[in-house]
Design an enzyme around this catalytic site. Structure first.
Site, PDB file in Angstrom:
ATOM      1  N   ASP A 166      -0.504  -5.425   9.350  1.00  0.00           N
ATOM      2  CA  ASP A 166      -1.670  -4.043   9.031  1.00  0.00           C
ATOM      3  C   ASP A 166      -2.388  -4.882   8.629  1.00  0.00           C
ATOM      4  O   ASP A 166      -2.822  -5.877   7.890  1.00  0.00           O
ATOM      5  CB  ASP A 166      -1.150  -3.483   7.701  1.00  0.00           C
ATOM      6  N   LYS A 198     -13.193  -0.830   5.657  1.00  0.00           N
ATOM      7  CA  LYS A 198     -13.328  -1.537   4.859  1.00  0.00           C
ATOM      8  C   LYS A 198     -14.824  -2.402   5.250  1.00  0.00           C
ATOM      9  O   LYS A 198     -15.840  -2.516   5.076  1.00  0.00           O
ATOM     10  CB  LYS A 198     -12.737  -2.252   4.270  1.00  0.00           C
ATOM     11  N   TRP A 257       0.951  -1.042   0.057  1.00  0.00           N
ATOM     12  CA  TRP A 257       0.015  -0.350  -0.119  1.00  0.00           C
ATOM     13  C   TRP A 257       0.658   0.983  -0.156  1.00  0.00           C
ATOM     14  O   TRP A 257       2.167   1.486   1.111  1.00  0.00           O
ATOM     15  CB  TRP A 257      -1.013  -0.173   0.976  1.00  0.00           C
TER      16      TRP A 257
HETATM   17  N1  KET Z   1      -3.639  -0.385   5.468  1.00  0.00           N
HETATM   18  C1  KET Z   1      -3.713  -0.956   4.050  1.00  0.00           C
HETATM   19  C2  KET Z   1      -3.336  -1.966   3.547  1.00  0.00           C
HETATM   20  C3  KET Z   1      -5.127  -0.608   2.974  1.00  0.00           C
HETATM   21  O1  KET Z   1      -5.208  -0.853   2.294  1.00  0.00           O
HETATM   22  C4  KET Z   1      -5.387   1.333   4.001  1.00  0.00           C
HETATM   23  C5  KET Z   1      -6.052   1.585   3.052  1.00  0.00           C
HETATM   24  C6  KET Z   1      -4.628   1.223   5.001  1.00  0.00           C
HETATM   25  C7  KET Z   1      -4.054   0.784   5.763  1.00  0.00           C
HETATM   26  C8  KET Z   1      -5.650   2.611   5.644  1.00  0.00           C
HETATM   27  O2  KET Z   1      -7.309   2.961   5.651  1.00  0.00           O
HETATM   28  P1  KET Z   1      -7.458   3.608   6.470  1.00  0.00           P
HETATM   29  O3  KET Z   1      -9.072   3.955   6.134  1.00  0.00           O
HETATM   30  O4  KET Z   1      -6.984   4.581   7.001  1.00  0.00           O
HETATM   31  O5  KET Z   1      -8.016   3.060   7.743  1.00  0.00           O
HETATM   32  N2  KET Z   1      -6.335   1.251   1.813  1.00  0.00           N
HETATM   33  C9  KET Z   1      -7.643   2.161   0.350  1.00  0.00           C
HETATM   34  C10 KET Z   1      -7.747   3.673   1.299  1.00  0.00           C
HETATM   35  C11 KET Z   1      -5.838   4.681   1.246  1.00  0.00           C
HETATM   36  O6  KET Z   1      -5.829   4.316   0.380  1.00  0.00           O
HETATM   37  O7  KET Z   1      -6.381   5.639   2.348  1.00  0.00           O
HETATM   38  C12 KET Z   1      -6.655   2.040  -0.451  1.00  0.00           C
HETATM   39  O8  KET Z   1      -5.784   1.501  -0.696  1.00  0.00           O
HETATM   40  O9  KET Z   1      -7.006   2.187  -1.288  1.00  0.00           O
END
Ligand code: KET
Length: 523
Positions: free
Chosen positions: A332, A368, A251
């Site tokens: 993560d 998610k 990511w």
């Molecule tokens: N870890 C991973 C692996 C991840 O894909 C995301 C979010 C997060 C943490 C953080 O999510 P949060 O909303 O802070 O709980 N991924 C998606 C959104 C983004 O990039 O912020 C994405 O990859 O589309």
């Protein structure tokens, strides 16, 4: 000019806080009969206080403060008529720069307005940041007016009608919260106690001995990102020599998080483009080669962006190497429940590491799996060897959080605590999550079927079915991905990732055409 007026004004602004400015001010006060000194002091003060670039409106007031007309510094002072020419434009000789023109707002009648415009910003050195590789895609999508457009950029769940989805169980929990009429007092720094309990239990299993023995330090975080960032700050403070290991690819924000926390990092091999699968040998070799005591960042399930997870046997081997090397695993977990559709199955990697007695860091997100993207709800858990260590670790996480954001938001925490803590809602959530994960599996299958049928080149698209979670890593390169967007209005990240959560069965055929064109006709 009366020194008292100047003193009044000077003390009400931040312009004269430096010693140099004070000296100038004193000189001005000493020669208080000459307004030229005063204008000079104003300009020097403004220059020093990063006010360049603003329009300075100076009111000539007699005897005191003029009314403010717009965002500016109003400076009361007296001026003699001889300093204003017949056309109403005055000029003062101000240091080396020569004359600084000022225009009188109305015919002189004892009160005039002088405007001094400077156009060099103190922020000239600030360069334009590039759009975010993931969230920037949504911005570009919104700006596109073509009706065929499809947003497969950000990993956010959509319904079959491609609409955002608020889980029914979340609505129910919110209704309960409203009925209770709870207040909005600050949470403690570590967050809502009921949430912290629920989240650790959801991750590790309520019967896990580490919970019973009080060996888990759990602190509510600002969703997955904020929890990762807090842990990175903790690593930087307590393990300043340690390095983080990040999968290649990962990511995109992982690198930003460690960079900003000043934790050095390097990558370990993960994805093999030849097999469009896991480069397990490469991964093991790189984790072995890293300095002892490194923090190995692992995706608990549904690896982002590849959608490729290690098998349970491979997880065991990864844990063996981590243990041998005295590394610290840092999971993560942003997709618990979204990979398999089952919360426990998706936590099995973390639980197997914990059952070995390893000390482990785990960042969680409810963006998610509960669709709480904007509520910013998640947690950082540190599983420690002793309850005493857990208490100390928690105290330091709190200490780090306090100056960063003080304490976390309450609404999302209450939703999670109510859903997980209420057996009826918990079961409903599990059923709903299965439905969401099921819809993604359906479009995954439909996309594969459509590609296999329409692509006559003989290319094997079965890797799409082997991938898991929200994403598919298509293998499209940057130029091909750009063609997807520019020609087909399919918005996706430039690394070839598509979010299947943003795809509907109805759009599979259109996406197939776009992929086939981009893959075969763009080099
Ligand atoms: N870890 C991973 C692996 C991840 O894909 C995301 C979010 C997060 C943490 C953080 O999510 P949060 O909303 O802070 O709980 N991924 C998606 C959104 C983004 O990039 O912020 C994405 O990859 O589309």
């Amino acid at each position: 000019m009366r020194p008292t007026l100047v003193a009044e004004w000077a003390s009400s602004t931040s312009l004269f806080r430096s010693r140099k400015a004070c000296r100038i001010y004193s000189a001005c006060a000493a020669r208080s009969s000459d307004p030229a000194w005063f204008v000079f002091v104003v300009l020097v003060g403004l220059k020093q206080s990063a006010m360049a670039g603003t329009v300075i409106s100076v009111a000539f007031a007699s005897p005191s403060v003029s009314p403010a007309t717009r965002e500016c510094h109003k400076v009361p002072f007296e001026v003699s008529k001889s300093e204003i020419n017949s056309s109403g434009v005055g000029r003062h000789v101000l240091g080396r720069g020569g004359g600084s023109p000022f225009r009188i707002g109305k015919k002189y009648s004892g009160r005039v307005t002088m405007t001094v415009a400077t156009n060099v910003s103190r922020f000239e050195g600030v360069t334009m940041a590039p759009p975010d590789p993931i969230l920037g895609v949504t911005e570009a999508f919104k700006a596109d007016t073509n009706e065929l457009k499809l947003n497969l950029g950000v990993g956010a769940y959509r319904t079959e009608e491609l609409q955002p989805y608020v889980l029914r169980v979340v609505k129910k929990a919110e209704t309960l919260l409203l009925e209770k009429g709870e207040n909005k007092e600050y949470l403690p720094i570590e967050g809502l106690a009921a949430f912290n309990k629920a989240t650790a239990e959801l991750l590790l299993g309520a019967d896990n001995p580490v919970i019973k023995e009080g060996r888990v330090a759990t602190v509510q975080g600002l969703s997955g990102t904020g929890s990762l960032r807090l842990a990175a700050a903790f690593i930087q403070r307590y393990f300043p020599e340690a390095k983080a290991l990040i999968s290649s690819p990962s990511w995109g924000n992982h690198k930003n998080i460690f960079n900003d926390a000043r934790v050095p990092w390097s990558e370990y091999r993960y994805y093999d483009p030849r097999t469009i699968g896991l480069d397990f040998e490469g991964m093991i070799a790189d984790v072995k080669a890293a300095p002892d005591g490194s923090f190995v960042l692992l995706h608990g399930c549904a690896h982002n962006p590849t959608g490729i997870d290690p098998t349970p046997e491979q997880w065991e081997k990864i844990a063996d190497v981590i243990q041998e090397k005295n590394h610290i695993p840092f999971f993560d977990v942003a997709y618990q429940g979204f990979a398999s559709g089952n919360l426990d199955t998706d936590a099995s990697s973390v639980r197997s590491f914990v059952s070995r007695g390893l000390e482990v860091l785990v960042a969680q997100s409810y963006s998610k799996n509960l669709g709480l993207y904007a509520e910013r709800i998640g947690a950082i858990n540190v599983v420690c060897a002793s309850p005493d260590a857990a208490t100390r670790v928690k105290s330091q996480l709190k200490r780090l959080a306090r100056p960063m954001y003080s304490n976390p938001p309450i609404h999302g925490a209450r939703i999670v605590a109510n859903v997980v803590g209420n057996p009826e809602l918990f079961n409903e959530w599990k059923a709903e999550m299965e439905l969401m994960a099921g819809r993604i599996k359906n479009v995954r299958q439909a996309l594969y079927d459509s590609l296999s049928e329409k692509d006559k080149s003989g290319k094997d698209w079965s890797f799409i079915l082997r991938q898991i979670g929200m994403f598919s890593f298509t293998g499209l390169n940057k130029v091909q991905s750009e063609n997807m967007t520019n020609k087909w209005h399919v918005y996706m990240t430039k690394d070839g990732r598509i979010s299947l959560a943003g795809l509907s069965l109805a759009k599979c055929e259109y996406l197939t055409d776009a992929i086939i064109d981009s893959f075969h006709n763009v080099s």
